[in-house]
Write a protein that holds these residues in place. Structure first.
Motif, short mmCIF file in Angstrom:
data_model
loop_
_atom_site.label_atom_id
_atom_site.label_comp_id
_atom_site.label_asym_id
_atom_site.label_seq_id
_atom_site.Cartn_x
_atom_site.Cartn_y
_atom_site.Cartn_z
N GLN A 153 -11.85 -2.92 -20.77
CA GLN A 153 -12.45 -2.67 -19.46
C GLN A 153 -13.83 -3.30 -19.39
N HIS A 154 -14.06 -4.04 -18.31
CA HIS A 154 -15.35 -4.69 -18.09
C HIS A 154 -15.88 -4.25 -16.73
N ILE A 155 -17.09 -3.68 -16.72
CA ILE A 155 -17.66 -3.13 -15.48
C ILE A 155 -19.06 -3.69 -15.27
N VAL A 156 -19.35 -4.10 -14.04
CA VAL A 156 -20.71 -4.53 -13.70
C VAL A 156 -21.19 -3.65 -12.54
N VAL A 157 -22.38 -3.05 -12.70
CA VAL A 157 -22.92 -2.14 -11.68
C VAL A 157 -24.35 -2.55 -11.33
N GLY A 158 -24.65 -2.62 -10.02
CA GLY A 158 -26.01 -2.92 -9.59
C GLY A 158 -26.12 -2.87 -8.08
N ASN A 159 -27.27 -2.47 -7.56
CA ASN A 159 -27.51 -2.41 -6.12
C ASN A 159 -26.43 -1.65 -5.35
N GLY A 160 -26.00 -0.53 -5.92
CA GLY A 160 -25.01 0.30 -5.23
C GLY A 160 -23.61 -0.28 -5.21
N LYS A 161 -23.36 -1.30 -6.05
CA LYS A 161 -22.01 -1.87 -6.11
C LYS A 161 -21.45 -1.80 -7.51
N MET A 162 -20.14 -1.63 -7.60
CA MET A 162 -19.47 -1.64 -8.90
C MET A 162 -18.28 -2.60 -8.82
N LYS A 163 -18.18 -3.45 -9.84
CA LYS A 163 -17.06 -4.39 -9.91
C LYS A 163 -16.42 -4.21 -11.27
N TYR A 164 -15.11 -4.07 -11.33
CA TYR A 164 -14.50 -3.92 -12.65
C TYR A 164 -13.23 -4.73 -12.77
N LYS A 165 -12.89 -5.03 -14.01
CA LYS A 165 -11.57 -5.57 -14.32
C LYS A 165 -11.10 -4.87 -15.58
N GLU A 166 -9.85 -4.41 -15.59
CA GLU A 166 -9.32 -3.80 -16.80
C GLU A 166 -7.94 -4.35 -17.10
N THR A 167 -7.67 -4.49 -18.38
CA THR A 167 -6.38 -5.03 -18.82
C THR A 167 -5.74 -4.04 -19.79
N THR A 168 -4.55 -3.59 -19.44
CA THR A 168 -3.79 -2.68 -20.30
C THR A 168 -2.60 -3.46 -20.82
N MET A 169 -2.53 -3.67 -22.11
CA MET A 169 -1.39 -4.41 -22.68
C MET A 169 -0.25 -3.43 -22.95
N LEU A 170 0.93 -3.79 -22.46
CA LEU A 170 2.10 -2.91 -22.60
C LEU A 170 3.23 -3.61 -23.33
N ASN A 171 4.01 -2.81 -24.06
CA ASN A 171 5.33 -3.27 -24.51
C ASN A 171 6.34 -2.51 -23.69
N ILE A 172 6.98 -3.21 -22.75
CA ILE A 172 7.88 -2.54 -21.81
C ILE A 172 9.01 -3.48 -21.41
N TYR A 173 10.20 -2.94 -21.18
CA TYR A 173 11.38 -3.73 -20.78
C TYR A 173 11.61 -4.90 -21.75
N GLY A 174 11.34 -4.64 -23.04
CA GLY A 174 11.62 -5.64 -24.06
C GLY A 174 10.68 -6.82 -24.08
N ARG A 175 9.53 -6.68 -23.43
CA ARG A 175 8.58 -7.79 -23.47
C ARG A 175 7.14 -7.27 -23.47
N VAL A 176 6.21 -8.18 -23.73
CA VAL A 176 4.79 -7.84 -23.68
C VAL A 176 4.33 -8.08 -22.24
N PHE A 177 3.62 -7.10 -21.67
CA PHE A 177 3.18 -7.25 -20.27
C PHE A 177 1.69 -7.00 -20.16
N GLU A 178 1.00 -7.90 -19.42
CA GLU A 178 -0.43 -7.75 -19.19
C GLU A 178 -0.62 -7.04 -17.85
N HIS A 179 -0.88 -5.74 -17.91
CA HIS A 179 -1.04 -4.89 -16.72
C HIS A 179 -2.53 -4.90 -16.35
N THR A 180 -2.87 -5.48 -15.20
CA THR A 180 -4.30 -5.62 -14.87
C THR A 180 -4.65 -4.92 -13.56
N ASP A 181 -5.90 -4.51 -13.48
CA ASP A 181 -6.43 -3.88 -12.27
C ASP A 181 -7.86 -4.34 -12.06
#
Ligand code: HEM
Length: 188
Positions: A153-181
């Protein structure tokens, strides 16, 4: 545990408040591919005071609730709760996170510099099955069918704003999946 306005939350102080944003994008797994879900969310982060562990470690505590709603049907599709912890002596931030899929994790990082080049607060925490310090706990079903192997998880906060990106790596349905938000939020 005591709740006290004099508590030093260190860099986490900037997180306190109610944050809302409607530019969210979720990339999630489907058996036959990928699902893209535009979303809006509210994250409520509150003071939790401070505490002592083993009479030697002092932690300042924030607790939060995060509700994420799919734009297409206005239904909450991600519900998360947890704590942000600050250990001033060790200059360590810990994010403890739980989701009702029966997945819980501790993501942490040691920091020397909290500011990015624009003077904003920048937080980056990581958790992995293989990390010696920051790990993931999940139910037997999830381990076997939709296993979380790491979280970043990467978060930047300043001047009343927050920006984030997070990556959850999954093993699902027989493959590796990069679940991002990712999203941008404003302090209300
Ligand atoms: C904004 C944040 C997030 C949103 C909107 C979101 C949304 C979703 C969606 C839509 C799915 C697919 C569900 C399905 O098709 O049945 C999914 C799957 C999953 N997510 Fe997330 N997620 C978020 C964050 C996280 C985080 C932080 C974790 C864990 C650390 C996580 C763990 C999982 C797991 C393990 C699955 C697989 C379960 C499955 O697809 O049946 N997610 N998520």
């Amino acid at each position: 545990m005591s709740v006290d306005i004099a508590v030093d939350y260190g860099p986490l102080k900037e997180l306190i408040g109610v944050w809302s944003g409607d530019k969210g994008m979720d990339i999630a797994p489907e058996p036959d591919g990928t699902e893209e879900n535009p979303y809006y969310e509210t994250i409520t982060i509150e003071e939790g005071g401070d505490l002592e562990n083993a009479q030697s470690q002092r932690l300042s505590v924030l607790y939060y609730r995060r509700l994420v709603t799919r734009k297409s049907n206005n239904k909450v599709f991600h519900d998360e709760t947890g704590y942000w912890l600050w250990d001033a002596k060790e200059k360590t931030i810990i994010h403890s996170l739980s989701i009702p899929r029966a997945v819980t994790l501790l993501a942490g990082a040691h920091f020397t510099n909290f500011k990015d080049k624009h003077g904003n607060l920048e937080i980056e925490v990581f958790s992995s099955e293989d990390d010696k310090d920051w790990n993931i706990v999940q139910s037997p079903f999830m381990k076997n069918n939709a296993r979380t192997t790491s979280f970043h998880q990467h978060i930047v906060v300043g001047n009343g704003k927050m920006k984030y990106k997070e990556t959850t790596m999954l093993n699902i349905y027989g493959r590796v999946f990069e679940h991002t938000d990712e999203n941008e939020l404003k302090l209300q």
